[in-house]
Design an enzyme around this catalytic site. Structure first.
Site, PDB file in Angstrom:
ATOM      1  N   LYS A   1       0.843  -1.206   0.000  1.00 56.10           N
ATOM      2  CA  LYS A   1       0.000   0.000   0.000  1.00 56.10           C
ATOM      3  C   LYS A   1       0.877   1.254   0.000  1.00 56.10           C
ATOM      4  CE  LYS A   1      -3.911  -2.310   2.142  1.00 56.10           C
ATOM      5  NZ  LYS A   1      -4.895  -2.463   3.188  1.00 56.10           N
TER       6      LYS A   1
ATOM      7  N   GLN B   1      -4.844  -1.737   9.385  1.00 56.49           N
ATOM      8  CA  GLN B   1      -4.796  -3.044   8.734  1.00 56.49           C
ATOM      9  C   GLN B   1      -5.459  -4.101   9.608  1.00 56.49           C
ATOM     10  OE1 GLN B   1      -3.745  -3.410   5.635  1.00 56.49           O
ATOM     11  NE2 GLN B   1      -4.225  -5.598   5.647  1.00 56.49           N
TER      12      GLN B   1
ATOM     13  N   ASP C   1     -11.141   2.945   3.827  1.00 55.71           N
ATOM     14  CA  ASP C   1     -11.521   1.527   3.711  1.00 55.71           C
ATOM     15  C   ASP C   1     -13.035   1.381   3.547  1.00 55.71           C
ATOM     16  OD1 ASP C   1      -9.483  -0.405   3.693  1.00 55.71           O
ATOM     17  OD2 ASP C   1      -9.128  -0.216   5.851  1.00 55.71           O
TER      18      ASP C   1
END
Ligand SMILES: Nc1nc2c(c(=O)[nH]1)N[C@@H](CN(C=O)c1ccc(C(=O)N[C@@H](CCC(=O)O)C(=O)O)cc1)CN2
Length: 281
Positions: free
Chosen positions: A53, A97, A120
Site C-alpha cells: 500500500k 490493517q 476503507d
C-alpha cells in the site's frame, strides 16, 4: 483454457495512471493526498499488504505514513493515534490493517476513524451510506471487483449474482454494490445448504471465504464470470484462491487469477478512495 483472464495487475496499471494524474493535480494546488497506514503486530501477510500500500502511494504521487506497532499495543494507545491522525490536515485517509490482535476491539477502532477519512469504507456511517445507495467510500475489494466487471463490459443489470461469503469487508458490501448495479443477488454463507445449487445459478460468482477449493468446476455455470477474492496457500506454500482455478477456467467465461487478480485491485481502489477524500477536503 476457455475462460478469459481478468488481469488485476493490468487493470490496476491503467487505473493507477489516472490516480497519478489526479494526485499531481492536487499536489500542484498544495493539496498532496496523504494516507496513514497503521499496522499492529507482525503478521507476515499484513506486513506484505501494508508495504504494498505504501509503495503504491509512493509510485503514484501520494504522501503516505506507515505506523507499525508491537502486538502488545493497547486499545487506548491505538485510539489516541487515530484521534491524532483525524486532526492531521496532511492526512486525508486513515487505514488500520485488519485483522487486529484479539485484545483490541476492531469495531471500536474503526468507529474512531473520522468517516470522511475512512478510505476503507468500513465505518458504520459509510456502511449505512452504501446500504442506502449514497456511498461516500466503497470498500476497496468490492469496489475493485465492480471495476473488473466494468472492464469486460459485463451487463450486470439483470444478471444473477451469487456472493459466497458474508463478511463486513467483502461479502456484504459486494452484494450491495451488485444490487445497486441492477443484479439479482444471493448471498451464501457457511451455513448455506447445497452451495453448488446456488453457485450454478450465477452469471457472476464472487467467492470470498478464505477456504481453498470451496468452489469447484462442477459448481460453476458455463460461461459465468468467476471472481476469486480468496487468498490461501496450497500444500506447496503457493498462493491460491478459493476457487479450483485449473478446472474452473475450462468452464467459466471469465475468471480472475490468484495472485494477480482482485488483490492488486484492492490496493488500487484504496488509492482512488484516498484521492477522492483529498479532492473533497
Ligand atoms: N484495513 C484493511 N484490512 C484488510 C483489507 C482491507 O481492504 N483493509 N483486506 C485484506 C487484505 N488486503 C488489504 O489490506 C490485501 C490482500 C491481498 C492483496 C494483494 O495484492 N495480493 C496479491 C498477492 C500478495 C502476496 O504476494 O502475498 C495478489 O493477489 O496478487 C492486497 C491487499 C484483509 N485486511
Amino acid at each position: 483454457m476457455s475462460a478469459q483472464l481478468i488481469d488485476g495487475n493490468l487493470l490496476s496499471q491503467q487505473l493507477r495512471a489516472e490516480v497519478a494524474q489526479r494526485a499531481a493535480a492536487l499536489t500542484a494546488q498544495g493539496k498532496q493526498p496523504g494516507l496513514a497506514v497503521i499496522l499492529v503486530g507482525d503478521s507476515p501477510a499484513s506486513q506484505v499488504y501494508v508495504r504494498n500500500k505504501v509503495k503504491a502511494c509512493q509510485d503514484n504521487g501520494l504522501h503516505s505514513v506507515l505506523e507499525k506497532y508491537e502486538a502488545s499495543m493497547t486499545e487506548a494507545e491505538l485510539l489516541a493515534r487515530i484521534d491524532a491522525l483525524n486532526a492531521d490536515p496532511k492526512i486525508n485517509g486513515i487505514l488500520v490493517q485488519l485483522p487486529l490482535p484479539a485484545h483490541i476491539d476492531a469495531h471500536k477502532v474503526i468507529e474512531a476513524i473520522a468517516p470522511e477519512k475512512d478510505v476503507d469504507g468500513f465505518h458504520v456511517s459509510n456502511a449505512g451510506l452504501l446500504m442506502t445507495g449514497q456511498p461516500l467510500f466503497r470498500p476497496c475489494t468490492p469496489y475493485g471487483v465492480m471495476k473488473m466487471l466494468e472492464s469486460i463490459d459485463y451487463p450486470v443489470r439483470g444478471a444473477n449474482a451469487v456472493v459466497v461469503g458474508a463478511s463486513n469487508i467483502v461479502g456484504k458490501p459486494q452484494a450491495m454494490l451488485l444490487l445497486q448495479a441492477g443484479a439479482t443477488v444471493t448471498i451464501c454463507n457457511s451455513k448455506t445448504r447445497d452451495l453448488g445449487h446456488h453457485t450454478r445459478q450465477a452469471d457472476i460468482l464472487v467467492v470470498a471465504t478464505g477456504k481453498r477449493n470451496i468452489v469447484t468446476a462442477d459448481m460453476v455455470k458455463p460461461g459465468a464470470v468467476v471472481i476469486d477474492v480468496g487468498m490461501n496457500r496450497d500444500d506447496n506454500g503457493k498462493l491460491c484462491g478459493d476457487v479450483d482455478f485449473a478446472n474452473t477456467k475450462e468452464v467459466a467465461g471469465w475468471i480472475t487469477p490468484v495472485p494477480g487478480g482482485v488483490g492488486p485491485m484492492t490496493i488500487t481502489m484504496l488509492l482512488v478512495n484516498t484521492i477522492e477524500a483529498a479532492e473533497r477536503s
